[in-house]
Write a protein that holds these residues in place. Structure first.
Motif, PDB file in Angstrom:
ATOM      1  N   GLU A  26      41.107  45.043  40.275  1.00 43.14           N
ATOM      2  CA  GLU A  26      39.911  44.639  41.025  1.00 43.14           C
ATOM      3  C   GLU A  26      38.673  45.284  40.427  1.00 43.14           C
ATOM      4  N   LYS A  27      38.741  46.571  40.171  1.00 47.58           N
ATOM      5  CA  LYS A  27      37.591  47.280  39.619  1.00 47.58           C
ATOM      6  C   LYS A  27      37.261  46.818  38.197  1.00 47.58           C
ATOM      7  N   GLY A  29      37.676  43.719  37.157  1.00 49.62           N
ATOM      8  CA  GLY A  29      37.358  42.289  37.159  1.00 49.62           C
ATOM      9  C   GLY A  29      38.504  41.412  36.686  1.00 49.62           C
ATOM     10  N   TRP A  31      41.063  39.539  38.179  1.00 53.37           N
ATOM     11  CA  TRP A  31      41.691  38.975  39.370  1.00 53.37           C
ATOM     12  C   TRP A  31      43.041  38.332  39.062  1.00 53.37           C
ATOM     13  N   SER A  58      39.557  41.240  47.084  1.00 49.85           N
ATOM     14  CA  SER A  58      38.310  41.714  46.477  1.00 49.85           C
ATOM     15  C   SER A  58      38.242  41.375  44.993  1.00 49.85           C
ATOM     16  N   GLU A  61      37.308  37.821  44.814  1.00 52.72           N
ATOM     17  CA  GLU A  61      35.896  37.697  45.170  1.00 52.72           C
ATOM     18  C   GLU A  61      35.014  38.045  43.981  1.00 52.72           C
ATOM     19  N   LYS A  62      35.306  39.148  43.325  1.00 53.29           N
ATOM     20  CA  LYS A  62      34.504  39.580  42.183  1.00 53.29           C
ATOM     21  C   LYS A  62      34.640  38.630  41.001  1.00 53.29           C
ATOM     22  N   LYS A  97      29.898  33.306  47.062  1.00 51.94           N
ATOM     23  CA  LYS A  97      29.661  33.285  45.617  1.00 51.94           C
ATOM     24  C   LYS A  97      30.074  31.960  44.995  1.00 51.94           C
TER      25      LYS A  97
END
Length: 107
Positions: A26-27, A29, A31, A58, A61-62, A97
């Motif tokens: 997640e951190k 990017g 997914w 998350s 989402e990102k 988004k």
């Protein structure tokens, strides 16, 4: 990857280790890799918890993968993991988004 190396040296792959890996995806990017880890967890008979799913939602989402994020909400309901404020917030943000405001309102 790292999880394979951990298993080789005898580190137990459990909900905590998988959740940490999903959170790292997640951190970073990543997914798709986060979702791949959820599949690997199921294959290894390791249960995902709210922290695992929230990190995956998350990550989606990102990454702009709003449909995948919403799919995770359905998966959570199926396996009995209760959605929380963090889950809904990430899903709403993913829809926003992606320009899917109507989907966000439906949550």
């Amino acid at each position: 990857g790292l999880l394979v190396a951990m298993a080789v040296v005898g580190v137990e792959l459990n909900t905590i280790t998988y959740s940490a890996a999903v959170s790292a995806c997640e951190k970073g990017g990543e997914w798709a890799k986060a979702l791949g880890l959820l599949v690997a967890m199921a294959a290894a008979c390791v249960d995902a918890d709210i922290f695992t799913y929230n990190a995956a939602v998350s990550a989606c989402e990102k990454g702009g993968a709003w449909a995948k994020a919403l799919g995770l909400l359905v998966a959570m309901a199926v396996v009995g993991v209760e959605l929380n404020t963090i889950t809904y917030s990430a899903a709403v943000s993913a829809c926003e988004k992606g320009g899917e405001w109507a989907k966000a309102l439906g949550l």
